[in-house]
Design a protein around this motif. Sequence first.
Motif: not given
Length: 229
Positions: A128-139
Amino acid sequence: MLKQMAASIIHRFKKLFILLCIIPILTAGIAYFMEMGKETTYTASTKIVLGNFENEKLTNPSVVKTFYQSEKPLKEVIKEENLDYSVNEIKDGFSIEEQGNKVIEMKYTSKDNNKSEEIVLGLSEYFLSISEKKLNNKIKLVEDGLERVKETEKNRGYLEREELEYRTDNEFILENFRETKQLEPVTVSTSSNNPLKKAIFGFLVGIMLSLFILLIPELFKEYRDDERV
């Protein structure tokens, strides 16, 4: 004919009475002691719905299932979550199942309740943590690109066709981003042995075997009589 068959069955029952009684008791006893030898296991699990942010290793159920059961990500999880277990230890009891609609279920089974729960907590929290980081980077990347387009439009007063398409495409992408979420908290289920239940099942199997021994000779006798005719 039926009277002869009934008489034959009764005669065989009297003759084999002890054996017919012993078989159900024997099968019940075997089933009971086999179940007694089994150890209790604990399965910790949690369900996660995958997000949408153009990352196969984090959003595609099939890829997630394959990749996150391999050595490289498990080493990262152990390091990041401070898990006191080896990669092989985790791989032995860990599994990821696809549940449809981009939902996966993470599971870990062992003989230790706390171990199962701790490992699934660590794996799911890391994911969940790594998914949140990747999503925030994409955004951030998309928003930065859109900001540059806005500045261009503000300074120039208009946008070229390619720039308009870029803005439209990225606004659409931004709207369709979806975060990865945990659907269910980590729970632990127990798979305990039930000797009595198994003994009852074994007893019923034994009764069926006894009936088989009692009745089958009559069926063969009837078959042989038909052949003679």
